[in-house]
Design a protein around this motif. Structure first.
Motif, PDB file in Angstrom:
ATOM      1  N   ALA A 183       0.835  -1.211   0.000  1.00 18.92           N
ATOM      2  CA  ALA A 183       0.000   0.000   0.000  1.00 18.92           C
ATOM      3  C   ALA A 183       0.869   1.260   0.000  1.00 18.92           C
ATOM      4  N   ALA A 184       1.928   1.256   0.796  1.00 20.42           N
ATOM      5  CA  ALA A 184       2.842   2.407   0.830  1.00 20.42           C
ATOM      6  C   ALA A 184       3.508   2.610  -0.524  1.00 20.42           C
ATOM      7  N   ALA A 185       3.906   1.509  -1.166  1.00 21.28           N
ATOM      8  CA  ALA A 185       4.519   1.606  -2.502  1.00 21.28           C
ATOM      9  C   ALA A 185       3.539   2.195  -3.507  1.00 21.28           C
ATOM     10  N   ALA A 186       2.263   1.797  -3.410  1.00 22.17           N
ATOM     11  CA  ALA A 186       1.229   2.335  -4.319  1.00 22.17           C
ATOM     12  C   ALA A 186       1.073   3.835  -4.123  1.00 22.17           C
ATOM     13  N   ILE A 187       1.078   4.283  -2.870  1.00 26.04           N
ATOM     14  CA  ILE A 187       0.961   5.721  -2.581  1.00 26.04           C
ATOM     15  C   ILE A 187       2.130   6.486  -3.188  1.00 26.04           C
ATOM     16  N   VAL A 188       3.331   5.944  -3.032  1.00 23.83           N
ATOM     17  CA  VAL A 188       4.529   6.608  -3.569  1.00 23.83           C
ATOM     18  C   VAL A 188       4.437   6.732  -5.093  1.00 23.83           C
ATOM     19  N   VAL A 189       4.071   5.656  -5.783  1.00 23.11           N
ATOM     20  CA  VAL A 189       3.977   5.666  -7.254  1.00 23.11           C
ATOM     21  C   VAL A 189       2.933   6.667  -7.722  1.00 23.11           C
ATOM     22  N   ILE A 190       1.751   6.644  -7.101  1.00 21.87           N
ATOM     23  CA  ILE A 190       0.662   7.559  -7.497  1.00 21.87           C
ATOM     24  C   ILE A 190       1.063   9.007  -7.253  1.00 21.87           C
ATOM     25  N   THR A 191       1.725   9.261  -6.130  1.00 26.48           N
ATOM     26  CA  THR A 191       2.181  10.620  -5.808  1.00 26.48           C
ATOM     27  C   THR A 191       3.171  11.119  -6.859  1.00 26.48           C
ATOM     28  N   ILE A 192       4.100  10.265  -7.263  1.00 30.64           N
ATOM     29  CA  ILE A 192       5.092  10.641  -8.280  1.00 30.64           C
ATOM     30  C   ILE A 192       4.412  10.936  -9.611  1.00 30.64           C
ATOM     31  N   VAL A 193       3.478  10.070 -10.026  1.00 30.72           N
ATOM     32  CA  VAL A 193       2.771  10.247 -11.308  1.00 30.72           C
ATOM     33  C   VAL A 193       2.051  11.585 -11.345  1.00 30.72           C
ATOM     34  N   ASN A 194       1.333  11.923 -10.273  1.00 36.18           N
ATOM     35  CA  ASN A 194       0.560  13.169 -10.257  1.00 36.18           C
ATOM     36  C   ASN A 194       1.419  14.401 -10.041  1.00 36.18           C
ATOM     37  N   SER A 195       2.617  14.222  -9.496  1.00 37.35           N
ATOM     38  CA  SER A 195       3.545  15.345  -9.356  1.00 37.35           C
ATOM     39  C   SER A 195       4.247  15.656 -10.676  1.00 37.35           C
ATOM     40  N   LEU A 196       4.395  14.647 -11.529  1.00 40.81           N
ATOM     41  CA  LEU A 196       5.124  14.828 -12.785  1.00 40.81           C
ATOM     42  C   LEU A 196       4.331  15.600 -13.824  1.00 40.81           C
ATOM     43  N   SER A 197       3.025  15.306 -13.953  1.00 42.92           N
ATOM     44  CA  SER A 197       2.276  15.920 -15.047  1.00 42.92           C
ATOM     45  C   SER A 197       0.773  15.808 -14.821  1.00 42.92           C
ATOM     46  N   VAL A 198       0.054  16.902 -15.118  1.00 44.29           N
ATOM     47  CA  VAL A 198      -1.408  16.875 -15.082  1.00 44.29           C
ATOM     48  C   VAL A 198      -1.933  15.921 -16.150  1.00 44.29           C
ATOM     49  N   ASN A 199      -1.371  16.017 -17.358  1.00 41.93           N
ATOM     50  CA  ASN A 199      -1.825  15.158 -18.461  1.00 41.93           C
ATOM     51  C   ASN A 199      -1.555  13.689 -18.171  1.00 41.93           C
ATOM     52  N   LEU A 200      -0.382  13.388 -17.586  1.00 44.76           N
ATOM     53  CA  LEU A 200      -0.066  12.007 -17.253  1.00 44.76           C
ATOM     54  C   LEU A 200      -1.071  11.459 -16.242  1.00 44.76           C
ATOM     55  N   GLY A 201      -1.410  12.286 -15.245  1.00 49.14           N
ATOM     56  CA  GLY A 201      -2.399  11.873 -14.247  1.00 49.14           C
ATOM     57  C   GLY A 201      -3.754  11.579 -14.867  1.00 49.14           C
ATOM     58  N   THR A 202      -4.193  12.437 -15.820  1.00 50.98           N
ATOM     59  CA  THR A 202      -5.496  12.218 -16.462  1.00 50.98           C
ATOM     60  C   THR A 202      -5.449  11.030 -17.416  1.00 50.98           C
ATOM     61  N   TYR A 203      -4.340  10.836 -18.127  1.00 51.22           N
ATOM     62  CA  TYR A 203      -4.215   9.682 -19.025  1.00 51.22           C
ATOM     63  C   TYR A 203      -4.278   8.374 -18.230  1.00 51.22           C
ATOM     64  N   VAL A 204      -3.532   8.335 -17.118  1.00 51.87           N
ATOM     65  CA  VAL A 204      -3.551   7.150 -16.257  1.00 51.87           C
ATOM     66  C   VAL A 204      -4.965   6.900 -15.737  1.00 51.87           C
TER      67      VAL A 204
END
Length: 503
Positions: free
Chosen positions: A171-192
């Motif tokens: 669960a902690a690993a999932a939080i870290v990955v999701i946090t990184i994805v949404n910090s990198l790009s708005v478009n990446l977050g919406t595509y995912v």
């Protein structure tokens, strides 16, 4: 005279050194500020399809795969269980219609925060942000990721429950990955989000179609005398609603990113009107499908309801269920992170949180500090990690502010008549939602009072002390401590304060 001249020289030298050290940092921060002017935040990059995917993808997450057991346990029979699921969908739709009027009337991101600010002033808005940022939002994120971890690890431990250490680390690993994805790009977050929403609709369709086929084959014995042995009381209905509404939580998510919606006057209400009834139909049909292959007792004994369904219906292809449930929960967690990060950002922008939380990434155009802060708090909630307890106290706290926000709509009908209202719903709808919110908050306290509810209220009220000390009085010493930290974080993350508030 010589000594005095030496002292003056030393003072001048020290002053020059200070100026040089400040100037050494200034070009970096000034350069970041210039770049920020070229790329203002927020960008309107979320359209109608992405808006619907955000609502459907955030609502359909772990809830429908975790809550069916909890709802049934509280009401005791199939009939009341299905009724609760349908009623929760209606309530979520009515609440979302209230938020549609609020969102098109006050087109600011941050969900309930700007509406409470407008109707009741900064203290109520601060208490909401205080509770949301430290309790409701991160605990919700933690619950979803814990559910993901349970389903993702279940196939590796056949016949027994996965170890808690494995679940919490995953669960902690999932939080870290999701946090990184949404910090990198708005478009990446919406595509995912769009991809994971499509993936979760596959498993939803598989479960619903399988249930319809089984019903057509005559598997209806579990629906006979569906209200027999039901246990109906104020307390049981209230707790059943808590668990059902937890599965629907996310109906207000688009209001957190209003400033990033293309044509919010059209896309906000349309996304709500299409998305939430679609989810309601899916939820009722999924529960019907569960009961075609499981009795009430079997469903209550199941460790993972959807996995049990897959084992009995899909046979060799049963591995599909935990895989796509994992996709579903990750999609819900991603949507929650994407939207809740904006609440942190808006609260920081209004001066109700640390300034650095309102800064935006120059290169990525995301509120990266806010998202990272949100992810860090969520990881803390994984440590105790009892899902049922977290859901009950999450629901209690969150419906206090849902009720207040809908009541704010009623108040502003009289106090802010000059505001433009592209959507104007009948006044009876916010009245009904407010009354139901009061009942949901009071029912468990009256029927089964527990100290934990008192602790929750005391925590919310403790925000008043924080507000008086750090927001109203604005003591200097916290600013002196935070300024060098803010400067270094600004350079490390390459973030700058927003150029101006977006109306």
């Amino acid at each position: 005279m010589d000594e005095e001249s030496l002292r003056k020289r030393k003072g001048e030298d020290n002053k020059k050194e200070d100026e040089q050290s400040i100037q050494s940092h200034e070009p970096q921060t000034m350069n970041l500020q210039k770049q920020a002017k070229l790329f203002p935040f927020p960008l309107r990059s979320v359209g109608l399809i992405s808006g619907i995917c955000m609502i459907v993808g955030t609502i359909i997450g772990s809830g429908i795969f975790v809550s069916p057991k909890s709802v049934l346990a509280n009401v005791g029979a199939v009939g009341p269980c299905l009724t609760i699921w349908a009623a929760c969908g209606i309530l979520a739709t009515l609440g979302a219609l209230c938020f549609a009027e609020l969102g098109t009337m006050i087109t600011k991101s941050g969900g309930e925060y700007p509406y409470l600010m407008e109707a009741f002033g900064p203290i109520t808005a601060f208490l909401f942000s205080w509770t949301s940022l430290l309790v409701t939002k991160p605990s919700s994120f933690a619950i979803i990721c814990l559910s993901f971890a349970e389903y993702a690890s279940a196939p590796f431990y056949p016949g027994c429950d996965p170890p808690q250490v494995v679940i919490k680390c995953l669960a902690a690993a999932a939080i870290v990955v999701i946090t990184i994805v949404n910090s990198l790009s708005v478009n990446l977050g919406t595509y995912v989000q769009n991809f994971l929403t499509a993936a979760k609709m596959i498993i939803v369709t598989i479960i619903i179609v399988s249930g319809i086929v089984l019903l057509a084959q005559g598997k209806t014995e579990n629906f006979e005398d569906s209200f027999k042995n039901s246990k109906i009381s104020v307390s049981s209905i209230g707790l059943a609603f808590y668990n059902g509404l937890w599965a629907y939580d996310g109906w207000n998510q688009l209001n957190y990113i209003t400033e990033e919606l293309k044509n919010p006057y059209r896309n906000l209400p349309l996304s709500i009107i299409i998305g939430i009834p679609l989810v309601t139909v899916c939820y009722v049909l999924i529960n019907i499908s569960y009961f075609t292959v499981m009795t009430s007792t079997e469903l209550l004994q199941s460790q993972a309801v959807a996995v049990t369904f897959g084992d009995r219906v899909l046979y060799p292809a049963s591995w599909i269920v935990p895989l796509f449930v994992a996709f579903s929960t990750i999609g819900s967690a991603n949507g929650s992170c994407f939207t809740a990060g904006r609440l942190v950002y808006v609260a920081g922008r209004e001066g109700h949180m640390l300034k650095v939380l309102s800064y935006i990434s120059v290169k990525r155009l995301t509120p990266a500090p806010a998202i990272i802060f949100y992810g860090a708090i969520a990881i803390i909630y994984i440590i105790p990690g009892d899902i049922d307890i977290l859901i009950n106290y999450f629901s209690f706290a969150v419906w206090i502010f849902y009720g207040l926000t809908v009541f704010a709509l009623i108040v502003m009908r009289f106090t802010r008549k000059e505001l433009k209202r592209p959507i104007r719903i009948p006044i009876i709808i916010p009245v009904v939602v407010t009354i139901v919110s009061i009942l949901l908050v009071l029912a468990p306290i009256i029927s089964e009072p527990e100290l934990a509810y008192l602790y929750c209220v005391l925590f919310i009220l403790s925000g008043l002390i924080v507000y008086v000390l750090f927001v109203h009085c604005k003591f200097n010493w916290p600013q002196k401590i935070s300024q060098p930290i803010t400067m270094h974080l600004q350079m490390l993350l390459e973030v700058v304060p927003p150029e101006e508030d977006t109306e």
